[in-house]
Design a protein around this motif. Sequence first.
Motif, PDB file in Angstrom:
ATOM      1  N   LEU A   9      76.486  35.241-146.002  1.00 26.14           N
ATOM      2  CA  LEU A   9      77.213  33.982-145.917  1.00 26.14           C
ATOM      3  C   LEU A   9      76.902  33.193-147.180  1.00 26.14           C
ATOM      4  N   ARG A  10      77.957  32.772-147.867  1.00 27.47           N
ATOM      5  CA  ARG A  10      77.775  32.062-149.133  1.00 27.47           C
ATOM      6  C   ARG A  10      78.409  30.694-149.102  1.00 27.47           C
ATOM      7  N   SER A  45      81.133  23.307-143.055  1.00 26.69           N
ATOM      8  CA  SER A  45      80.708  24.662-142.714  1.00 26.69           C
ATOM      9  C   SER A  45      81.916  25.435-142.213  1.00 26.69           C
ATOM     10  N   PHE A  46      82.201  26.552-142.850  1.00 26.61           N
ATOM     11  CA  PHE A  46      83.303  27.409-142.424  1.00 26.61           C
ATOM     12  C   PHE A  46      83.030  27.959-141.023  1.00 26.61           C
ATOM     13  N   ALA A  47      81.765  28.090-140.676  1.00 25.98           N
ATOM     14  CA  ALA A  47      81.382  28.596-139.356  1.00 25.98           C
ATOM     15  C   ALA A  47      81.804  27.637-138.236  1.00 25.98           C
ATOM     16  N   ASP A  48      82.056  26.376-138.575  1.00 24.83           N
ATOM     17  CA  ASP A  48      82.503  25.418-137.561  1.00 24.83           C
ATOM     18  C   ASP A  48      83.981  25.584-137.216  1.00 24.83           C
ATOM     19  N   PRO A  51      84.268  34.226-136.039  1.00 23.03           N
ATOM     20  CA  PRO A  51      83.388  35.293-136.528  1.00 23.03           C
ATOM     21  C   PRO A  51      82.297  34.774-137.471  1.00 23.03           C
ATOM     22  N   ALA A  52      82.637  33.807-138.315  1.00 21.65           N
ATOM     23  CA  ALA A  52      81.629  33.237-139.218  1.00 21.65           C
ATOM     24  C   ALA A  52      80.548  32.520-138.421  1.00 21.65           C
ATOM     25  N   SER A  53      80.933  31.909-137.321  1.00 15.37           N
ATOM     26  CA  SER A  53      79.967  31.235-136.457  1.00 15.37           C
ATOM     27  C   SER A  53      78.982  32.234-135.850  1.00 15.37           C
ATOM     28  N   VAL A  54      79.498  33.353-135.373  1.00 20.10           N
ATOM     29  CA  VAL A  54      78.636  34.387-134.791  1.00 20.10           C
ATOM     30  C   VAL A  54      77.707  34.956-135.865  1.00 20.10           C
ATOM     31  N   LEU A  55      78.249  35.217-137.042  1.00 20.53           N
ATOM     32  CA  LEU A  55      77.430  35.754-138.135  1.00 20.53           C
ATOM     33  C   LEU A  55      76.347  34.765-138.558  1.00 20.53           C
TER      34      LEU A  55
END
Length: 149
Positions: free
Chosen positions: A15-16, A67-70, A74-78
């Motif tokens: 994750l970058r 945050s892209f994970a928000d 899939p980015a959230s899980v990673l």
Amino acid sequence: MFRKCNCGLYMEMELRRLVYARKACICHVPVYTCRVCSTYELMPLVKPDLIAFIKSLGEVNTGVQVSFADINEPASVLREVLSTPHGSLQEFQQRCEGAFEDRINMLLDLYRFAKSQNDPAWVADIENRLEKVIAFSKLKKEILDICAR
């Protein structure tokens, strides 16, 4: 998770942080990175979501950090999986599989509840999130199976 690089070695998934228009910082973006030739490549499954997100930013003020994970399941899980240190590849595989299975089960539970509430917008959102997690999970499994050989 790994991918073959143009230099012949394997790229690792990480994750970058990406900087957009020198003003906005987007964290937790899944990319493949080659430690040897310093090449990095955005994961194909997240590219459409990242492009849509950047377009939704419009004119950005300086200092915006997101945050892209928000916004990407899939980015959230990673982010969850990679937030704790992992030992062997097998241990990482197991943790990854478990995290994706847990997220799929949670989304299915939410889907069932949203259906019972007759909320079509919520159902559509959960279907979209579930579709992305399942697609990513299938790709992840294929990549990890190749690496285990």
